[in-house]
Enzyme design. Structure first.
Site, PDB file in Angstrom:
ATOM      1  N   LYS A 125      42.011  54.600  15.783  1.00  0.00           N
ATOM      2  CA  LYS A 125      42.885  55.411  14.952  1.00  0.00           C
ATOM      3  C   LYS A 125      43.222  54.653  13.665  1.00  0.00           C
ATOM      4  O   LYS A 125      43.519  53.466  13.701  1.00  0.00           O
ATOM      5  CB  LYS A 125      44.164  55.746  15.728  1.00  0.00           C
ATOM      6  N   ARG A 144      55.788  75.407  26.957  1.00  0.00           N
ATOM      7  CA  ARG A 144      54.714  75.098  27.895  1.00  0.00           C
ATOM      8  C   ARG A 144      55.242  74.819  29.302  1.00  0.00           C
ATOM      9  O   ARG A 144      54.493  74.866  30.269  1.00  0.00           O
ATOM     10  CB  ARG A 144      53.917  73.892  27.383  1.00  0.00           C
ATOM     11  N   GLU A 201      54.424  68.633  29.640  1.00  0.00           N
ATOM     12  CA  GLU A 201      55.768  69.212  29.611  1.00  0.00           C
ATOM     13  C   GLU A 201      56.171  69.825  30.944  1.00  0.00           C
ATOM     14  O   GLU A 201      57.345  69.741  31.346  1.00  0.00           O
ATOM     15  CB  GLU A 201      55.865  70.254  28.500  1.00  0.00           C
TER      16      GLU A 201
END
Length: 637
Positions: free
Chosen positions: A283, A397, A369
């Site tokens: 990243k 969610r 979640e």
């Protein structure tokens, strides 16, 4: 502007199909430079996109997009993809009003076959495309790119578990692994093995072996299959994916174009079962400030390209997110039963601060979640005081868990719903538009909305005291209004609002941070000779029935204001008024809420202007309800 001679010749992915490896390497470097320069102007997600530059170039080179379907999970890494797919001329409008979305978006380009800004949807969507292709007798190829972080969500595994059953044709999942160290799994031997197991010769031998094994008795068949899969697993680490029915290739260096391109080509030719290509990336790759940053410059505002220094505006007030983290620490210092849960968003929810203060009482469950909510329910059931901090739009969610595991059992889970209301540059996918309706519909739920920082502190204190049912409080993205926060806020009386300004003709009843705009509207109305009461509801559930009925009795008109979709606070108030007969005497009511559309990204003020929730709109609604012609004399905020 960076020097990009090769990129200047690329208008669509087809323009790269004749490039050799050296040209693809050059193209990747130019796309990286263009991405850095563009995001320095617009702000947005930087680190994730820089990590997949080579992968993006390679995928568009190998596959015939848009005929071949390429789906990016989450979508925050898609800026290089947008540069290569006919949108380079608009790349400096990212996340702006009328500009490009910061995520993939179907309405924006045929190269975005599936929109995504939430994690872990790509494999399910890709499997749907593959099954549709099979039904229609098509021959195009399907690719889903998913990050290792997104693999922490159960939905990704549900899709992988179904993949071998749902399609008999080509399907590729690219696992973009940017979390593990890049050194151990890559290098010459790793690339050699990945190329070997994806090659035709190996596959042919493997198929021959399987055909022979099929004629053996069942115990020998099972033993042979397990031996082959576990032998491969010891070499490549792919046993887990093989057990899910995938053919595993990798790990490979996602920045090594010389190996990446041929391996993708080989893997793309595998059609007898789904294939997972494990790609290791870094990243922030190729930009020193991002590589050296702890979060790899995941999300940035405008910045200087040379130094990487971001031009963050100085605020006179803390962000609501920081207030939450700071106030929860104060409470936890006094109450050892307080614990905090987040779903892969510690800094986004302010729980990074809490985690520094109480590392053993902070739980980051990853992008999960549903698990976060039920995990919090288990903690509450055994006497702890869990604060489950999840963005309003992400909590959607886990709604079944909120209903089934928390509300029905009356468990005292405390939901901190960050990013309530409109969120500016992130647009519709991250807007907290629906939580008032979906949380307020639940029996036993206590639902609060902060009007300012002091209100938020008081609501955290209130949630700490609620031990016999679930509670939730919502607060927006961005900075507070600059009010003083008590050293230790006192809890609120459950279901009680407050009168902020007394008037006579019209009552403005605000829930949440539109209170400041409501007060401005009252000033504008006063300039027109209209006396307005302004009230802060504080609670969407239970409603302050006494206060609301008083407002109804003593005013000719009542205006409700909320930063949520229709069917929320205004609907709750109307139901109360109807049940109590408060509408029978001719009370004039207007409910102001978010419009019944998904609003695209813009500045927060512009979005609320479009929504009709700024001071001028509140004042105009009041005048309209009173039968006053707003055109006669300007109403100013």
């Amino acid at each position: 502007m960076p020097d990009t001679p090769l990129l200047d010749t690329v208008h669509f992915p087809a323009d790269t199909r004749g490039f050799d490896i050296a040209q693809l390497k050059q193209l990747a470097q130019e796309v990286r430079a263009e991405t850095i320069d563009a995001v320095s102007v617009t702000g947005g997600h930087l680190g994730a996109g820089l990590g997949v530059v080579e992968l993006t170039v390679a995928l568009h080179h190998v596959f015939e997009t848009p005929k071949d379907i390429l789906i990016w999970d989450v979508g925050h890494q898609c800026y290089p993809h947008k540069i290569l797919t006919g949108r380079r001329d608009r790349i400096r409008t990212l996340r702006m009003g009328g500009g490009l979305s910061g995520f993939t978006k179907r309405a924006e380009s045929e190269y975005d076959p599936f929109g995504a800004a939430h994690a872990s949807t790509s494999i399910s969507a890709a499997l749907g495309f593959a099954a549709a292709r099979d039904q229609k007798g098509g021959k195009n190829r399907i690719v889903a790119v998913i990050g290792d972080g997104s693999m922490s969500a159960g939905m990704a595994y549900e899709a992988m578990n179904n993949a071998a059953e749902a399609t008999q044709g080509q399907l590729m999942v690219v696992l973009n692994d940017n979390d593990m160290s890049i050194a151990p799994p890559v290098g010459g031997m790793s690339a050699y093995l990945a190329g070997l197991v994806s090659g035709g010769a190996y596959q042919n031998v493997r198929r021959l072996g399987k055909s022979v094994v099929e004629h053996l008795p069942r115990p020998f068949r099972n033993a042979a299959r397990k031996a082959e899969e576990y032998a491969r697993g010891m070499v490549t680490g792919g046993t887990f994916f093989e057990e899910l029915g995938f053919y595993y290739v990798g790990p490979i260096d996602g920045h090594d174009m010389e190996n990446l391109v041929p391996i993708l080509k080989k893997a793309a030719a595998i059609t007898d079962k789904p294939v997972l290509v494990h790609v290791v990336t870094q990243k922030g790759k190729g930009y020193a400030p991002a590589e050296s940053s702890a979060d790899k410059l995941h999300a940035v505002v405008k910045f200087d390209v040379v130094s990487g220094k971001q031009s963050k505006a100085v605020s006179n007030a803390p962000s609501y997110t920081k207030v939450f983290g700071t106030e929860l620490i104060k409470r936890a210092e006094r109450d050892p039963s307080i614990v905090a849960i987040t779903a892969a968003m510690p800094s986004g929810t302010g729980l990074d601060l809490f985690g520094q203060a109480f590392p053993t009482r902070t739980y980051d469950v990853g992008i999960a979640e549903q698990h976060a909510v039920t995990f919090a329910a288990g903690l509450a059931a055994d006497g702890m005081k869990p604060f489950c901090a999840i963005y309003s739009t992400f909590l959607q969610r886990g709604y079944d868990q909120v209903v089934h595991d928390v509300a029905i059992q009356k468990l005292p889970v405390r939901f901190a719903m960050d990013r309530a209301g409109l969120v500016g540059a992130d647009g519709a996918t991250h807007a907290g538009s629906f939580d008032i309706g979906y949380m307020g519909a639940l029996p036993h739920m206590v639902l609060m909305a902060a009007a300012d920082e002091a209100d938020l502190a008081a609501m955290i204190a209130t949630a700490c005291e609620i031990d016999d049912r679930p509670s939730a409080f919502r607060y927006p993205r961005g900075d507070g209004v600059g009010v003083e926060i008590p050293e230790l806020a006192a809890p609120l009386e459950i279901g009680k609002g407050r009168i902020v300004r007394e008037g006579t003709a019209v009552a403005i009843l605000s829930l949440g941070t539109r209170l400041q705009e409501s007060l401005k509207a009252a000033e504008a109305l006063a300039a027109r000779g209209v006396s307005a009461t302004v009230a802060d509801a504080r609670f969407a559930k239970p409603l302050d029935a006494e206060m609301i009925l008083r407002l109804a009795r003593e005013h000719e008109a009542l205006i409700t204001v909320e930063e949520g979709a229709m069917g929320g606070f205004g609907a709750f108030v109307l139901q109360l008024l109807a049940q109590k007969g408060a509408l029978d005497a001719g009370l004039k009511v207007r409910t102001l809420h978010l419009p019944d559309v998904f609003q695209d990204q813009d500045s927060p003020f512009a979005m609320y202007q479009t929504a009709g929730l700024n001071a001028e709109h509140i004042a105009a609604a009041a005048l309209s309800a009173l039968g006053v012609d707003a055109a006669k004399g300007a109403v100013r905020a």
